[in-house]
Write an enzyme that holds these catalytic residues in place. Sequence first.
Site, PDB file in Angstrom:
ATOM      1  CD  GLU A  32      -2.961  -1.028   0.216  1.00 36.83           C
ATOM      2  OE1 GLU A  32      -3.357   0.085  -0.179  1.00 36.83           O
ATOM      3  OE2 GLU A  32      -3.362  -2.105  -0.252  1.00 36.83           O
ATOM      4  CD  GLU A  72      -4.176   4.149   4.423  1.00 41.75           C
ATOM      5  OE1 GLU A  72      -4.943   5.118   4.528  1.00 41.75           O
ATOM      6  OE2 GLU A  72      -4.177   3.403   3.426  1.00 41.75           O
TER       7      GLU A  72
END
Length: 121
Positions: A32, A72
Site C-alpha cells: 500500500e 489507514e
Amino acid sequence: MKPTDADEDLPRLVQRKLHYSIAGLRETWKSEPSFRQWTALVAASDLAALALMDGAALALVLVLGFLLLAAELGNTAIEAVTDKASPDHHPLAAKAKDAASAMVFVTFVALATAWLALLLA
Ligand SMILES: Nc1ncnc2c1ncn2[C@@H]1O[C@H](COP(=O)(O)OP(=O)(O)OP(=O)(O)O)[C@@H](O)[C@H]1O
C-alpha cells in the site's frame, strides 16, 4: 485442531497475536503506497513535535499520529474484504470504501487540528 485463545497461556497468546500484527504491518507496508505516505507524514509530524513540544502536547501529537496509521490499516483491511466480497461495482462496496477513506481523512483532520491549536496557543 486449531487451538482457541482459551487453550493458550498468556505469553504464547501474546506472541501469536504479535506475529499476526507484524505480518499485517509488513504486508500493508509492501502493498500500500498510501500507508507508506502516511507513515512518512506521521514520522515528520513526530520529529517536529519532539523538537518543538513536550508533555501533554507532545503526547497528543504522537498519539494522533498512531491513530492515523491505525485508521489507514483499517482502511486497507476494509478495501481488501470489499474487493473479495464485491469484485464488481456495487453501491454497498462504494459505501464501505468511501466510509473507510473518510475514517482516514477524519483522523488526519484531528492531527492537523491538534497541530494548529498547539501552534496558535
Ligand atoms: N467494487 C466497487 N464498487 C463500487 N465502487 C468502488 C468499488 N471499488 C472501488 N470503488 C470506488 O472507488 C474508490 C477508490 O477505491 P480503490 O479501491 O481504488 O481505493 P484506493 O484509491 O486504492 O484507496 P487507497 O489509496 O486508500 O488504497 C472507492 O472509495 C469507491 O468510491
